[in-house]
Design an enzyme around this catalytic site. Structure first.
Site, PDB file in Angstrom:
ATOM      1  N   SER A 148       0.869  -1.196   0.193  1.00  0.00           N
ATOM      2  CA  SER A 148      -0.044   0.081  -0.039  1.00  0.00           C
ATOM      3  C   SER A 148       1.055   1.297   0.026  1.00  0.00           C
ATOM      4  CB  SER A 148      -0.556  -0.051   1.081  1.00  0.00           C
ATOM      5  OG  SER A 148      -1.614   1.401   1.459  1.00  0.00           O
ATOM      6  N   TYR A 161      -2.353  -1.160  10.435  1.00  0.00           N
ATOM      7  CA  TYR A 161      -2.166  -1.027   8.875  1.00  0.00           C
ATOM      8  C   TYR A 161      -0.950  -0.867   8.512  1.00  0.00           C
ATOM      9  CZ  TYR A 161      -3.751  -1.020   4.059  1.00  0.00           C
ATOM     10  OH  TYR A 161      -4.119  -1.373   2.554  1.00  0.00           O
TER      11      TYR A 161
END
Ligand code: NAD
Length: 266
Positions: A148, A161
């Site tokens: 990401s 995350y």
């Protein structure tokens, strides 16, 4: 959907989290390129059947679901074993499955932290360590981890995350160095906001909550950090993954490749 131009005829691709969004798009692109595919992902029987059919329709010679709850180490191991039983050595491993939870760090539920670290990071390690021996014997392979922009940049309230995705970047580079002379490449792809059903749902919910249009949510809320001011298409991620699997990408290894509309250029 964009046509893949890669020829990956007969290669065995194992993709995690393929029942939705980016993973589904990647698996379809690899099917179009001629791969035999094994895929994991949560979903009811109808969802699994429909994903399998879409892969066969896309041109996969064979498509098999290898179920796994990726929070469980033994299930990750069983997933790789099942894929190898169906199609032999894994030639292409795409670690895509991921989950998210948003909370201030002092309130972050410990069980959510554990689950995010397990699915987004530890499962990547376990799948790599299980699939790698076959690739080493074969003297070739491709490992692609879907990270990401949050592997490269932080955002508040996404402690688990961001930590996990930064971990994926480090794991990718480490394994790439370990296998650099073996014909196996290891890379991560780092998307910005991608147009998946998950994100579409968030847009609709935010539009209602703030009483603004969905366009305004995308423009003013979600894409503040994405200079192109548009969501990335699933197909853009999928075509990069298919290219990374090609012979032309043989010297691309140890990278964390942003597909983020300029987010990490800042
Ligand atoms: P999604 O929610 O549409 O799909 C997630 C997939 O992971 C599903 O197939 C789901 O079944 C599977 N999964 C979730 N928990 C699992 C578990 N415990 N065991 C097995 N499978 C499990 O998400 P997406 O938007 O397609 O995201 C896919 C990947 O891309 C994730 O790693 C995510 O972090 C990353 N990513 C997404 C975006 C985005 O904007 N959508 C941006 C950057 C990175």
């Amino acid at each position: 959907m964009m046509e893949s131009t890669q020829n990956l005829d007969g290669r065995h691709a194992l993709v995690t989290g393929a029942t939705s969004g980016i993973g589904l798009g990647i698996t379809q692109a690899l099917a179009r390129a001629g791969c035999r595919v094994a895929f994991s992902g949560l979903g009811d029987d109808a969802t699994i059947a429909s994903v399998s059919q879409s892969l066969l329709d896309a041109g996969a010679e064979s498509a098999v679901h290898v179920p796994a709850d990726l929070r469980e180490v033994d299930q990750v191991e069983a997933m790789v074993t099942a894929a190898e039983r169906h199609h032999g050595t894994v030639d292409i491993l795409v670690n895509n499955a991921g989950i998210q939870y948003v909370s201030p760090v002092q309130d972050f539920p410990v069980d959510r932290w554990d689950a995010i670290l397990a699915v987004n990071l530890s499962a990547v390690f376990h799948a790599i360590r299980c699939a790698l021996p076959g690739m080493l014997d074969a003297g070739q392979g491709r490992i692609i981890n879907i990270a990401s922009a949050h592997a490269l940049r932080a955002s508040p309230f996404k402690a688990a995350y961001v930590a996990a995705k930064h971990g994926v970047a480090g794991l990718t580079k480490t394994v790439a160095l370990e296998v650099a002379e073996t014909g196996i490449t290891v890379n991560a792809v780092a998307p910005g906001y991608v147009d998946t059903p998950l994100v579409r749902g968030q847009i609709a919910d935010t539009a209602k909550a703030r009483d603004i249009s969905e366009d305004a949510v995308v423009r003013d809320v979600m894409l503040k950090s994405q200079p192109t001011r548009r969501l990335v298409a699933v197909e853009e991620i999928a075509s990069m993954v298919a290219w990374l699997c090609s012979d032309g990408a043989a010297s691309v290894t140890g990278t964390v490749l942003p597909i983020d509309g300029g987010w990490t250029a800042r």
